[in-house]
Design a protein around this motif. Structure first.
Motif: not given
Length: 224
Positions: A50-63
Motif C-alpha cells: 500500500a505504501h509504494q507511492t509514499a516511499i518514492t518521496a525518499f527512495a534512494e537512487r540505485g535501489t
C-alpha cells in the motif's frame, strides 16, 4: 484501441515527481542507514504494498525493486526510471526466482540496497511472503522495515491493499523499525515471521486506522 501501459506510466511518473518535489518527509526516530553505510553493512527495505507511492518521496537512487510481470509492473517502469530505481521483473507468483537472483546479485555487488513490497503482488494485506527473508539470508543483508504515512492521502478502499497515495504538499511521516539481521542457522520461515511481526507492529503503532483493516497475520492466527 488499447493504450500500452508504458505510455500511461509516463504521465504517472510525472505526477510522482511532483509529489517528490512538493511533499516534505519527516523522519521520526533514528535513521539506521548512515551508521550501517559507515560499517559497510548491507541492507534491504521491506514495505507494505500500500505504501509504494509514499516511499518514492525518499527512495534512494540505485535501489533495486522487484516489479510484477503484469501490466501493473509495466506502469511502474517509467516511474522507477525517473527515480533512479533499478527494476527487477518478477514477483512471488511469476518469475520470482529470476527476479530474486537479480536482486541478490545487485545487493552482493554493492550497487545499492533492494526493496520489496512484501505482501504483494496480491496479498493478503500485511502477510509477508518469503522473498524478503530469502534475500536477506542469501546476501547477509539487514532488513529495514519502513512505514510511510502521508498526513493527507488518497486511500483506495476497494483495493485489496487499500493502496494509498500522498496528496501534493503533504507531509509524509516515516518510521523505521529496529533492524532485523538474519541469525546463523535460522530458517527462512523463522526470519519471515520476525519481519512480518515487526512490520505489522510498526503499522499498528503509527497508522492504527489502516492497520485495523489488515487480515490476521500468520503469527496471530497461530496464537488464536
Amino acid at each position: 484501441m488499447k493504450i500500452p501501459p508504458k505510455l500511461i506510466g509516463w504521465p504517472i511518473a510525472c505526477a510522482v515527481l511532483v509529489l517528490r518535489w512538493t511533499c516534505r518527509v519527516r523522519l521520526h526516530g533514528v535513521d539506521p542507514r548512515p551508521a550501517m553505510r559507515e560499517r559497510g553493512e548491507k541492507y534491504v527495505f521491506s514495505i507494505l504494498h500500500a505504501h509504494q507511492t509514499a516511499i518514492t518521496a525518499f527512495a534512494e537512487r540505485g535501489t533495486a525493486a522487484m516489479v510484477s510481470q503484469s501490466a501493473d509492473g509495466e506502469l511502474l517502469q517509467p516511474i522507477f526510471q525517473v527515480l533512479g530505481v533499478v527494476p527487477k521483473r518478477g514477483s512471488n507468483r511469476r518469475g520470482g526466482a529470476d527476479a530474486l537472483d537479480a536482486m541478490v546479485e545487485h545487493v552482493d555487488s554493492g550497487a545499492g540496497p533492494a526493496l520489496i513490497a512484501v505482501d504483494g503482488p496480491r496479498g493478503p494485506r500485511g502477510q509477508v511472503r518469503k522473498g524478503i527473508a530469502s534475500l536477506s539470508q542469501r546476501t547477509g543483508a539487514t532488513v529495514l522495515n519502513v512505514l510511510a504515512v502521508p498526513r493527507n492521502r488518497l486511500v483506495i478502499r476497494g483495493a485489496w491493499d487499500r493502496f494509498q497515495a500522498p496528496l501534493p504538499f503533504s507531509r509524509i511521516d516515516a518510521y523505521f523499525a529496529e533492524p532485523i539481521r538474519p541469525e546463523p542457522g535460522e530458517s527462512v520461515e523463522s526470519l519471515r515471521r520476525r519481519i512480518e511481526a515487526s512490520l505489522n507492529e510498526l503499522e499498528r503503532r503509527y497508522d492504527p486506522s489502516e492497520a485495523s483493516t489488515s487480515e490476521p497475520t500468520t503469527q496471530e492466527r497461530l496464537a488464536a
